[in-house]
Design an enzyme around this catalytic site. Sequence first.
Site, PDB file in Angstrom:
ATOM      1  CB  CYS A 169       7.560   6.459   1.403  1.00 49.22           C
ATOM      2  SG  CYS A 169       6.975   6.337   3.113  1.00 49.22           S
ATOM      3  CB  CYS A 352       9.403   2.739   6.278  1.00 54.00           C
ATOM      4  SG  CYS A 352       7.681   3.236   5.958  1.00 54.00           S
TER       5      CYS A 352
END
Length: 431
Positions: A169, A352
């Site tokens: 992430c 994301c």
Amino acid sequence: MAAYGTMGHRHHQVLIVGGGSGGVTVASQLLRTRPGLDVAILEPSCVHEYQSGWILAGAGLLPYEATHRPEAAVIPAGAVWIQGSAATFEPEAHRVITAAGESLGYDVLVVAMGLQLNWSAIKGLPEGLGHHGIVSNYSHAHIAATWETIRGFQGGTALFTHPATPIKCGGAPQKVMYLADDVFKATSGVGVNTRVIFCTAMAQLYPVKAYNATVERVVARRGIETRLLHNLIEVRAEEQVAVFEVRVEGREPSLEEIHFDLLHVVPPMAAPDVVARSPLAIEGPGGWVEVNKLTCQHKRFADVFALGDVSSLPTSKSLAAIRGQAPVLVANLLAQVDGRPLAAYYDGYTACPLITSFHSVVMAEFDYDLQPVSSFLVDPTQERWSMFLVETRVFPWVYWHRVLKGRLHESRFLKPLAPLVRALGLAFKQP
């Protein structure tokens, strides 16, 4: 069914090492496609974590209970769960040796172990974490304390970091910072008396040009100072000093010390040691499983596949990437089993949901060409309240009820609507 041989040895058609997002998704899709396939998952943890929900839960945007479930509850019907961990990979012998000494043979191996966080790679961090204002949302044990520290911050220098290695992430270091900045600004006097600095080892704030422009506007609007090519290498906790190695092209690396009152650290990351020291690993930093970037098949061992964070696939490491990789891996794995050519190709899709405030998200989706794409048919470079609702309300449900159940990406339902949306002048135009 599994075939059992001598004491301490068993064999499965498909052995999946790792029962996280990648491993469970692949197992579910395999069994949906080919019921009755002999699939085993080697996973030591009895708890399955929705890691994408950690920031949301810490910030009060998602109940903590929604971030985890028993591992047994997510193992798909028809799969065998072997509760243990891999100690050795022996691809030449088509087997994995577990920490308990059991030999697991396979026709096809899938490596989906995620990555490891190397806290000790930053001098002084392991002993300093949790003390003297040093926090990290990447440590599950410190999530609650991280947000207690943020909410209780009384002003000063708040320092946020991004390491030089690939991380899971990639937008998370900034997500925490933007939410923390909102908290500071909402606390009487603290926002005025706080200096927020983002130090990243990267050469820009975001790897995709279009999204980088958006992020630059966000930090400028917030008055956040940015320091590029700053890699955190040491923390002197009691002094509240962070030491960075600064790399500028054409110059020798230099050191810079920055005082902090709050320090949010994202540790360097790499493949698990058991992978990095195995024949499966790529040469060079990281130790990732060396796979073809289009097929997810190992470059040297045809009966080995990998996906997700542990793989060498050259894209951002995220849950969204797994959703793009899993159908490709499953199709190619079954082709390998059947003796057919591998015909499925991964285009590098990843995403994301970059939280930029308590009411906005940039749904940053892109591919191997670092070009923006949009599953939602709107300009993905914009901050949107609608995407904030998707991230906080929709995605947690999707994770438990669709991703882990082996359902395909929801964009396939939205794409047929593209002509209508385009007619209304709302659709995102691909560059």
